[in-house]
Design a protein around this motif. Structure first.
Motif, PDB file in Angstrom:
ATOM      1  N   UNK A 301       0.850  -1.197   0.000  1.00  0.00           N
ATOM      2  CA  UNK A 301       0.000   0.000   0.000  1.00  0.00           C
ATOM      3  C   UNK A 301       0.887   1.249   0.000  1.00  0.00           C
ATOM      4  N   UNK A 302       0.336   2.341  -0.518  1.00  0.00           N
ATOM      5  CA  UNK A 302       0.984   3.647  -0.428  1.00  0.00           C
ATOM      6  C   UNK A 302       2.411   3.632  -0.941  1.00  0.00           C
ATOM      7  N   UNK A 303       3.288   4.257  -0.171  1.00  0.00           N
ATOM      8  CA  UNK A 303       4.701   4.332  -0.541  1.00  0.00           C
ATOM      9  C   UNK A 303       5.282   2.954  -0.847  1.00  0.00           C
ATOM     10  N   UNK A 304       4.899   1.966  -0.033  1.00  0.00           N
ATOM     11  CA  UNK A 304       5.447   0.616  -0.240  1.00  0.00           C
ATOM     12  C   UNK A 304       5.049   0.075  -1.610  1.00  0.00           C
ATOM     13  N   UNK A 326      -0.152  -5.128  -6.985  1.00  0.00           N
ATOM     14  CA  UNK A 326      -1.559  -4.796  -6.734  1.00  0.00           C
ATOM     15  C   UNK A 326      -1.631  -4.211  -5.327  1.00  0.00           C
ATOM     16  N   UNK A 327      -2.312  -3.083  -5.189  1.00  0.00           N
ATOM     17  CA  UNK A 327      -2.427  -2.532  -3.828  1.00  0.00           C
ATOM     18  C   UNK A 327      -3.290  -3.481  -3.000  1.00  0.00           C
ATOM     19  N   UNK A 328      -2.968  -3.567  -1.719  1.00  0.00           N
ATOM     20  CA  UNK A 328      -3.580  -4.569  -0.853  1.00  0.00           C
ATOM     21  C   UNK A 328      -5.092  -4.542  -0.855  1.00  0.00           C
ATOM     22  N   UNK A 329      -5.675  -3.350  -0.821  1.00  0.00           N
ATOM     23  CA  UNK A 329      -7.131  -3.244  -0.715  1.00  0.00           C
ATOM     24  C   UNK A 329      -7.839  -3.770  -1.965  1.00  0.00           C
ATOM     25  N   UNK A 354      -3.125  -3.629   7.707  1.00  0.00           N
ATOM     26  CA  UNK A 354      -4.194  -4.629   7.535  1.00  0.00           C
ATOM     27  C   UNK A 354      -4.439  -4.915   6.061  1.00  0.00           C
ATOM     28  N   UNK A 355      -4.404  -3.891   5.225  1.00  0.00           N
ATOM     29  CA  UNK A 355      -4.683  -4.077   3.795  1.00  0.00           C
ATOM     30  C   UNK A 355      -3.613  -4.915   3.099  1.00  0.00           C
ATOM     31  N   UNK A 607      -1.377   1.672   9.540  1.00  0.00           N
ATOM     32  CA  UNK A 607      -2.829   1.613   9.306  1.00  0.00           C
ATOM     33  C   UNK A 607      -3.279   0.174   9.529  1.00  0.00           C
ATOM     34  N   UNK A 608      -3.708  -0.101  10.761  1.00  0.00           N
ATOM     35  CA  UNK A 608      -3.992  -1.484  11.146  1.00  0.00           C
ATOM     36  C   UNK A 608      -5.469  -1.839  10.996  1.00  0.00           C
TER      37      UNK A 608
END
Ligand code: M6R
Length: 610
Positions: A301-304, A326-329, A354-355, A607-608
């Motif tokens: 997610x995000x920067x990662x 693919x972003x986690x969400x 969490x995502x 962001x958990x």
């Protein structure tokens, strides 16, 4: 990273050391420990996993009277965060104790040698080897023994060492990791940070590379590792306690931006060998599996996720296998086909997002081999993975990621090369070329800071009233455009978008005008000429242009209003250097706009929740 504090002098060492550790709490830690030599000359050692309060409770009522000691907060790099792995570490006799910040790169061979010679090592750490090396070298003079031990060590370290029988004497040493000596008349200190000792003294010597400090209550003698005396000036510090916590920087984010050369050194420690080969022992048990995979899915997610894009490009280029991010969400609810032939790489600095965790768990349940890339030992993602690569970047306090981005990119590129070598799809020459660039990368990052830090504030002021920004890159530089835009919007609340430069003409070019500048990542690359054409499209719409360009580029100033220079490097890691001026730009835009840099509104470090 870890926190170090040592004391020798006429006062009670225990409370001084515990108070020093509490000043280092902001660095984050997973365990803490203390060693004191009591009035009978006995060594007292206590170590506890978890918060500093656990150590305080453990030593309450039984802290011995002592005039010298060393204490440590650990942030795990080798070995789990538990009581045994916490520092200080002792030698076989229990007379010598060592605390350490950094990474001993050759610790496996050192440990093997020590064990073969009959030493008993109790922890999983690299540090414990140091205590036994000092023991082997000890012939009545602790400083001599430390110098001899360090001649056998490769890696980065700041250490403090104490011998039960050498009353009032502490020995410190540094290489690539900061260490200071504090002086105050009849008492002296060793510390990783000014913050740990500022309550007692503001007279400080900043040790330099390779210094060994022989510290007594009355002062310090400094030599190099060969024993040659070194002359070091004393500095009088006028920092407030808050500024001292941030290493003299105004914000954690700025401190962390400046820590990037060192974070890269730590991330690469043990992963690029002296003979310029890539070495990732963490994936050795997976070699048979990595030889048979057919696809690679990265989840983040995000920067990662932007760092993961660099990793995916390198994996595709070097293994020939399809690799995508693919972003986690999205991954969680629209998963790609997952089977035992799909390698899933989860990238998350906190290891608690969490995502990212939920889709990784899903992939594991479907039989995928999993590799996690994280900065946090013991985090949730490590329990989902067959192999874990730690970033070794040290704790990142500012909400906006900086040093974890550059170390994620670097670690993923190293991982991509290692997988390609396992599969036989990367030539030895290509591996060696990459390894050379990686070894140079920390110094190149330092140069990028030196080129840009003095001008970043002026640059931001020239653009502070812009309506929005369009960040563009192509190929290897596109992830840096995405990350540059994210940094700016996260902390300055100015709208910014990251686009592949070729996409401008398919829509976003309509936003460009004199109020919406173009930030072009125009470092030397195979798509440089194409990117310049896209920059020209923006200029034709009156957009001002800030270009991030490679030193020595003679033509870029014809196309850009402002140029942020970075050194040349291997294209695969170009985003590591390109992002540095953009981080500084975002930081100074936030300062100019008066926003909360370290804790921007609506955001959390980890962001958990979904
Ligand atoms: O801890 P993680 O790397 O999993 O975090 C992922 C994102 O939440 C994080 O990168 C976020 O985008 C940061 N605010 C970036 O500065």
């Amino acid at each position: 990273m870890c926190g170090i504090v040592g004391y020798t002098g006429p006062r009670e060492a225990g409370p001084i050391l515990m108070e020093g550790l509490s000043r280092l709490e902001y660095r984050g830690y997973d365990s803490a420990g203390i060693a004191l030599v009591d009035e009978e000359g006995q060594m007292f050692v206590e170590k506890k996993a978890g918060k500093l309060a656990n150590l305080s409770t453990a030593i309450a009522e039984r802290t011995p009277h002592s005039a010298m000691g060393i204490a440590h907060t650990r942030w795990a790099t080798h070995g789990r965060p538990n009581d045994l792995n916490a520092h200080p570490h002792a030698d076989c006799s229990g007379k010598i104790t060592v605390i350490h910040n950094g990474i001993i790169e050759n610790f496996r061979e050192l440990r093997d040698g020590l064990e073969a010679r009959g030493h008993r090592l109790e922890s999983e750490t690299d540090t414990e080897a140091l205590a036994h090396l000092v023991e082997e070298a000890y012939a009545g003079d602790l400083a001599d023994a430390v110098r001899a031990a360090l001649r056998r060590v490769e890696g980065a370290y700041a250490i403090a060492v104490m011998h039960r029988d050498e009353h009032g004497r502490l020995v410190g040493a540094r290489k690539d990791v900061p260490l200071i000596v504090g002086l105050n008349g009849e008492e002296s200190f060793i510390a990783s940070d000014v913050a740990a000792i500022l309550a007692h003294t503001n007279r400080v010597i900043f040790l330099e590379e390779g210094d060994i400090a022989d510290v007594r209550p009355s002062g310090v003698e400094i030599t190099n590792v060969a024993g040659v005396p070194q002359d070091r000036a004393e500095t009088v510090i006028d920092w407030s306690p808050e500024v001292a916590e941030k290493g003299g920087f105004e914000h954690f984010m700025l401190k962390e931006i400046h820590e990037q050369p060192n974070a890269l050194r730590q991330a690469l420690a043990g992963r690029v060998t002296r003979d310029h080969r890539i070495h990732v022992p963490e994936i050795e048990a997976m070699i048979p599996t990595l030889g048979t995979i057919t696809r690679i899915e990265l989840v983040a997610c995000g920067t990662a996720s932007y760092a993961a894009q660099v990793g995916a490009s390198a994996l595709e280029a070097w293994t020939g296998l399809p690799a995508r991010v693919t972003v986690g969400s999205e991954f969680r609810y629209s998963p790609p086909p997952l089977d035992a032939g799909t390698l899933v790489i989860a990238v998350t600095q906190s290891g608690e997002t969490a995502d990212t965790i939920a889709p990784t768990r899903l992939a594991r349940e479907r039989g995928c081999p999993i590799i996690a890339v994280t900065n946090t030992v013991g985090s949730a993602i490590t329990r989902e993975a067959g192999a874990v690569l730690f970033l070794q970047a040290g704790p990142e306090i500012a909400v906006a990621a900086s040093k974890t981005f550059v170390t994620q990119v670097t670690t993923l590129v190293v991982l991509a090369a290692a997988i390609a070598r396992i599969r036989g799809s990367m030539t030895e020459a290509a591996e060696i070329e990459l390894a050379h660039a990686l070894r140079d990368l920390p110094d190149a990052a330092q140069r990028a800071l030196e080129l840009n830090a003095p001008h970043a504030s002026d640059l931001a002021r020239r653009y502070v009233n812009s309506r929005g920004f369009m960040f563009v890159g192509r190929g290897a530089t596109y992830p840096a455009a995405l990350e540059g835009a994210l940094k700016l919007k996260e902390i300055s609340y100015v709208h910014a978008e990251g686009y592949p430069a070729g996409e401008l003409k398919h829509g976003p070019i309509s936003l460009l005008d004199a109020e919406c500048p173009l930030v072009a990542i125009a470092t030397r690359s195979s798509t440089y000429d194409k990117l310049i054409s896209n920059v020209m499209e923006g200029r034709a719409r009156d957009a001002r242009v800030i270009a991030v360009a490679t030193e020595g580029d003679l033509q870029i100033e014809r196309f850009a209003d402002d140029v942020a220079w970075v050194p040349a490097t291997h294209e695969a890691v170009s985003s590591v250097l390109a992002i540095i001026p953009l981080q500084l730009f975002a930081y100074h835009m936030a300062i100019a706009r008066g926003t909360d840099v370290d804790q921007p509104r609506n955001l959390a470090k980890s962001v958990t929740v979904e």
